[in-house]
Write a protein that holds these residues in place. Structure first.
Motif, PDB file in Angstrom:
ATOM      1  N   GLN A   1      -5.430  11.441 -12.700  1.00 58.06           N
ATOM      2  CA  GLN A   1      -5.992  10.145 -13.106  1.00 58.06           C
ATOM      3  C   GLN A   1      -5.327   9.637 -14.383  1.00 58.06           C
ATOM      4  O   GLN A   1      -4.974   8.460 -14.481  1.00 58.06           O
ATOM      5  CB  GLN A   1      -7.499  10.286 -13.320  1.00 58.06           C
ATOM      6  CG  GLN A   1      -8.273  10.644 -12.070  1.00 58.06           C
ATOM      7  CD  GLN A   1      -9.759  10.786 -12.326  1.00 58.06           C
ATOM      8  OE1 GLN A   1     -10.351   9.962 -13.028  1.00 58.06           O
ATOM      9  NE2 GLN A   1     -10.370  11.826 -11.787  1.00 58.06           N
ATOM     10  N   ARG A   2      -5.145  10.526 -15.362  1.00 56.25           N
ATOM     11  CA  ARG A   2      -4.502  10.129 -16.618  1.00 56.25           C
ATOM     12  C   ARG A   2      -3.064   9.673 -16.372  1.00 56.25           C
ATOM     13  O   ARG A   2      -2.606   8.683 -16.961  1.00 56.25           O
ATOM     14  CB  ARG A   2      -4.514  11.290 -17.616  1.00 56.25           C
ATOM     15  CG  ARG A   2      -5.876  11.638 -18.170  1.00 56.25           C
ATOM     16  CD  ARG A   2      -5.765  12.511 -19.405  1.00 56.25           C
ATOM     17  NE  ARG A   2      -5.095  13.782 -19.109  1.00 56.25           N
ATOM     18  CZ  ARG A   2      -5.720  14.882 -18.716  1.00 56.25           C
ATOM     19  NH1 ARG A   2      -7.032  14.876 -18.565  1.00 56.25           N
ATOM     20  NH2 ARG A   2      -5.040  15.991 -18.492  1.00 56.25           N
ATOM     21  N   ASN A   3      -2.361  10.382 -15.516  1.00 57.32           N
ATOM     22  CA  ASN A   3      -0.961  10.035 -15.257  1.00 57.32           C
ATOM     23  C   ASN A   3      -0.849   8.701 -14.519  1.00 57.32           C
ATOM     24  O   ASN A   3       0.089   7.933 -14.760  1.00 57.32           O
ATOM     25  CB  ASN A   3      -0.285  11.151 -14.470  1.00 57.32           C
ATOM     26  CG  ASN A   3      -0.106  12.409 -15.295  1.00 57.32           C
ATOM     27  OD1 ASN A   3      -0.255  12.379 -16.524  1.00 57.32           O
ATOM     28  ND2 ASN A   3       0.219  13.510 -14.647  1.00 57.32           N
ATOM     29  N   LEU A   4      -1.780   8.422 -13.624  1.00 59.61           N
ATOM     30  CA  LEU A   4      -1.801   7.121 -12.962  1.00 59.61           C
ATOM     31  C   LEU A   4      -2.060   6.005 -13.976  1.00 59.61           C
ATOM     32  O   LEU A   4      -1.393   4.965 -13.964  1.00 59.61           O
ATOM     33  CB  LEU A   4      -2.866   7.104 -11.872  1.00 59.61           C
ATOM     34  CG  LEU A   4      -2.502   7.786 -10.553  1.00 59.61           C
ATOM     35  CD1 LEU A   4      -3.753   8.066  -9.732  1.00 59.61           C
ATOM     36  CD2 LEU A   4      -1.526   6.920  -9.751  1.00 59.61           C
ATOM     37  N   ARG A   5      -3.012   6.222 -14.846  1.00 56.45           N
ATOM     38  CA  ARG A   5      -3.315   5.196 -15.860  1.00 56.45           C
ATOM     39  C   ARG A   5      -2.125   5.004 -16.800  1.00 56.45           C
ATOM     40  O   ARG A   5      -1.830   3.878 -17.211  1.00 56.45           O
ATOM     41  CB  ARG A   5      -4.570   5.582 -16.644  1.00 56.45           C
ATOM     42  CG  ARG A   5      -5.850   5.541 -15.819  1.00 56.45           C
ATOM     43  CD  ARG A   5      -7.088   5.715 -16.685  1.00 56.45           C
ATOM     44  NE  ARG A   5      -8.291   5.695 -15.872  1.00 56.45           N
ATOM     45  CZ  ARG A   5      -8.961   6.790 -15.489  1.00 56.45           C
ATOM     46  NH1 ARG A   5      -8.536   7.991 -15.881  1.00 56.45           N
ATOM     47  NH2 ARG A   5     -10.035   6.695 -14.742  1.00 56.45           N
ATOM     48  N   ALA A   6      -1.441   6.088 -17.135  1.00 54.02           N
ATOM     49  CA  ALA A   6      -0.267   5.984 -18.000  1.00 54.02           C
ATOM     50  C   ALA A   6       0.832   5.156 -17.356  1.00 54.02           C
ATOM     51  O   ALA A   6       1.647   4.544 -18.056  1.00 54.02           O
ATOM     52  CB  ALA A   6       0.260   7.383 -18.343  1.00 54.02           C
TER      53      ALA A   6
ATOM     54  N   ILE B   1       6.657   9.941 -11.804  1.00 49.65           N
ATOM     55  CA  ILE B   1       6.549   9.672 -10.371  1.00 49.65           C
ATOM     56  C   ILE B   1       5.662   8.450 -10.128  1.00 49.65           C
ATOM     57  O   ILE B   1       5.988   7.573  -9.318  1.00 49.65           O
ATOM     58  CB  ILE B   1       5.986  10.902  -9.633  1.00 49.65           C
ATOM     59  CG1 ILE B   1       7.040  12.004  -9.585  1.00 49.65           C
ATOM     60  CG2 ILE B   1       5.511  10.538  -8.225  1.00 49.65           C
ATOM     61  CD1 ILE B   1       8.228  11.704  -8.695  1.00 49.65           C
ATOM     62  N   PHE B   2       4.553   8.376 -10.830  1.00 44.63           N
ATOM     63  CA  PHE B   2       3.650   7.242 -10.628  1.00 44.63           C
ATOM     64  C   PHE B   2       4.243   5.946 -11.185  1.00 44.63           C
ATOM     65  O   PHE B   2       3.983   4.864 -10.652  1.00 44.63           O
ATOM     66  CB  PHE B   2       2.283   7.547 -11.234  1.00 44.63           C
ATOM     67  CG  PHE B   2       1.563   8.668 -10.527  1.00 44.63           C
ATOM     68  CD1 PHE B   2       1.390   8.648  -9.157  1.00 44.63           C
ATOM     69  CD2 PHE B   2       1.090   9.758 -11.232  1.00 44.63           C
ATOM     70  CE1 PHE B   2       0.747   9.678  -8.489  1.00 44.63           C
ATOM     71  CE2 PHE B   2       0.436  10.796 -10.580  1.00 44.63           C
ATOM     72  CZ  PHE B   2       0.259  10.758  -9.206  1.00 44.63           C
ATOM     73  N   GLN B   3       5.041   6.044 -12.226  1.00 41.02           N
ATOM     74  CA  GLN B   3       5.759   4.862 -12.701  1.00 41.02           C
ATOM     75  C   GLN B   3       6.738   4.366 -11.645  1.00 41.02           C
ATOM     76  O   GLN B   3       6.892   3.164 -11.434  1.00 41.02           O
ATOM     77  CB  GLN B   3       6.486   5.194 -14.008  1.00 41.02           C
ATOM     78  CG  GLN B   3       5.562   5.391 -15.195  1.00 41.02           C
ATOM     79  CD  GLN B   3       6.229   6.077 -16.368  1.00 41.02           C
ATOM     80  OE1 GLN B   3       7.438   6.324 -16.359  1.00 41.02           O
ATOM     81  NE2 GLN B   3       5.444   6.409 -17.378  1.00 41.02           N
TER      82      GLN B   3
ATOM     83  N   LEU C   1       0.838  -1.201   0.000  1.00 45.32           N
ATOM     84  CA  LEU C   1       0.000   0.000   0.000  1.00 45.32           C
ATOM     85  C   LEU C   1       0.869   1.246   0.000  1.00 45.32           C
ATOM     86  O   LEU C   1       1.874   1.309   0.718  1.00 45.32           O
ATOM     87  CB  LEU C   1      -0.880  -0.025   1.261  1.00 45.32           C
ATOM     88  CG  LEU C   1      -1.729   1.199   1.591  1.00 45.32           C
ATOM     89  CD1 LEU C   1      -2.760   1.467   0.498  1.00 45.32           C
ATOM     90  CD2 LEU C   1      -2.426   0.993   2.937  1.00 45.32           C
ATOM     91  N   VAL C   2       0.457   2.225  -0.795  1.00 42.02           N
ATOM     92  CA  VAL C   2       1.106   3.539  -0.822  1.00 42.02           C
ATOM     93  C   VAL C   2       0.081   4.599  -0.440  1.00 42.02           C
ATOM     94  O   VAL C   2      -1.007   4.662  -1.023  1.00 42.02           O
ATOM     95  CB  VAL C   2       1.682   3.863  -2.216  1.00 42.02           C
ATOM     96  CG1 VAL C   2       2.092   5.334  -2.302  1.00 42.02           C
ATOM     97  CG2 VAL C   2       2.874   2.970  -2.531  1.00 42.02           C
ATOM     98  N   TYR C   3       0.424   5.415   0.555  1.00 40.74           N
ATOM     99  CA  TYR C   3      -0.313   6.640   0.842  1.00 40.74           C
ATOM    100  C   TYR C   3       0.382   7.759   0.078  1.00 40.74           C
ATOM    101  O   TYR C   3       1.510   8.132   0.417  1.00 40.74           O
ATOM    102  CB  TYR C   3      -0.264   6.991   2.326  1.00 40.74           C
ATOM    103  CG  TYR C   3      -0.890   6.032   3.304  1.00 40.74           C
ATOM    104  CD1 TYR C   3      -1.832   5.086   2.922  1.00 40.74           C
ATOM    105  CD2 TYR C   3      -0.536   6.114   4.655  1.00 40.74           C
ATOM    106  CE1 TYR C   3      -2.405   4.224   3.846  1.00 40.74           C
ATOM    107  CE2 TYR C   3      -1.106   5.272   5.596  1.00 40.74           C
ATOM    108  CZ  TYR C   3      -2.037   4.328   5.194  1.00 40.74           C
ATOM    109  OH  TYR C   3      -2.586   3.494   6.127  1.00 40.74           O
ATOM    110  N   TYR C   4      -0.310   8.322  -0.900  1.00 42.21           N
ATOM    111  CA  TYR C   4       0.328   9.413  -1.647  1.00 42.21           C
ATOM    112  C   TYR C   4      -0.224  10.734  -1.139  1.00 42.21           C
ATOM    113  O   TYR C   4      -1.303  11.185  -1.530  1.00 42.21           O
ATOM    114  CB  TYR C   4       0.126   9.272  -3.155  1.00 42.21           C
ATOM    115  CG  TYR C   4       1.173  10.069  -3.898  1.00 42.21           C
ATOM    116  CD1 TYR C   4       2.505   9.657  -3.864  1.00 42.21           C
ATOM    117  CD2 TYR C   4       0.868  11.238  -4.566  1.00 42.21           C
ATOM    118  CE1 TYR C   4       3.500  10.395  -4.496  1.00 42.21           C
ATOM    119  CE2 TYR C   4       1.852  11.980  -5.205  1.00 42.21           C
ATOM    120  CZ  TYR C   4       3.160  11.552  -5.157  1.00 42.21           C
ATOM    121  OH  TYR C   4       4.159  12.281  -5.766  1.00 42.21           O
ATOM    122  N   ASP C   5       0.536  11.377  -0.248  1.00 42.91           N
ATOM    123  CA  ASP C   5       0.091  12.579   0.452  1.00 42.91           C
ATOM    124  C   ASP C   5       1.075  13.720   0.243  1.00 42.91           C
ATOM    125  O   ASP C   5       1.401  14.461   1.171  1.00 42.91           O
ATOM    126  CB  ASP C   5      -0.067  12.267   1.947  1.00 42.91           C
ATOM    127  CG  ASP C   5      -1.007  13.241   2.641  1.00 42.91           C
ATOM    128  OD1 ASP C   5      -1.723  13.979   1.940  1.00 42.91           O
ATOM    129  OD2 ASP C   5      -1.036  13.260   3.891  1.00 42.91           O
TER     130      ASP C   5
END
Length: 225
Positions: free
Chosen positions: A194-199, A170-172, A151-155
């Motif tokens: 959202q787009r960057n997470l999906r990418a 960063i999300f990669q 699990l990652v808390y991204y805060d």
């Protein structure tokens, strides 16, 4: 980053910290505890307990900050009797004279907050029988690890303050930190996030947020990275 900060009381009676130079708060002014409880505990930790049953959970937090997310996690680990190994990265820690003013222990009926802030950097410390903490004083971009997390808390600070922390790269990087099927939760639901997470390969879910927040995000890392 440390010098120009102000302690604020939020709508649910718990504290947040405002960084005056960046113009952002560490938690929602509409309720610090209720925001963290919804975004990181309900959508993150409790879901991870179910998804990864009967194993010690490894949690990574980007933005240790006030220690509130770690405190709520320690409380939940005790309640469930589930071991949690918690790693937090923070480039700009709160000075002790500020962290000691935070009222989270009073608000939550806990006793861990001072231990969380006083624990040494770059060491694993036993905070309770079910919770260990390892704080890393560095930036996310510079931190290296071979560990994989459930699990990652991204805060991180809001994109308006630190846009570089919400880019696809960063999300990669975070996807590589997660076990297959691992979870990432964050308060920020902007379309480009959202787009960057999906990418980066994540499946993105939108969930109802805390007070005054319509939506927040939970993302699931791909089964095979």
């Amino acid at each position: 980053m440390q010098a120009d900060i102000q302690l604020l009381l939020t709508a649910d009676g718990s504290h947040t910290v405002r960084h005056e130079t960046l113009g952002v708060t560490y938690h929602s002014i509409h309720g610090a505890v209720q925001e963290s409880q919804r975004v990181f505990i309900e959508l993150g930790l409790q879901a991870a307990f179910e998804r990864f049953a009967n194993v010690p959970l490894r949690v990574f937090e980007m933005g240790f900050g006030t220690g509130l997310n770690a405190l709520l996690t320690a409380r939940e680990a005790e309640r469930h009797g589930r071991p949690v190994a918690y790693t937090g990265v923070e480039a700009y820690p709160l000075p002790p004279e500020e962290s000691q003013k935070l009222n989270f222990d009073v608000a939550l009926g806990t006793t861990f907050l001072n231990a969380l802030h006083a624990s040494p950097w770059h060491e694993t410390v036993n905070i309770s029988p079910f919770f260990t903490l390892n704080k890393q004083q560095t930036s996310l971009q510079n931190w290296q690890t071979n560990e994989r997390f459930h699990l990652v808390y991204y805060d991180a600070f809001a994109p308006s303050a630190q846009p570089e922390l919400w880019e696809p790269e960063i999300f990669q990087r975070l996807a590589c930190f997660l076990l297959p099927g691992g979870l990432l939760t964050t308060y920020c639901s902007k379309s480009y996030v959202q787009r960057n997470l999906r990418a980066a390969g994540f499946t993105v879910e939108k969930h109802p947020g805390p007070a005054r927040k319509r939506e927040v995000l939970r993302a699931i890392s791909p089964p095979i990275l």
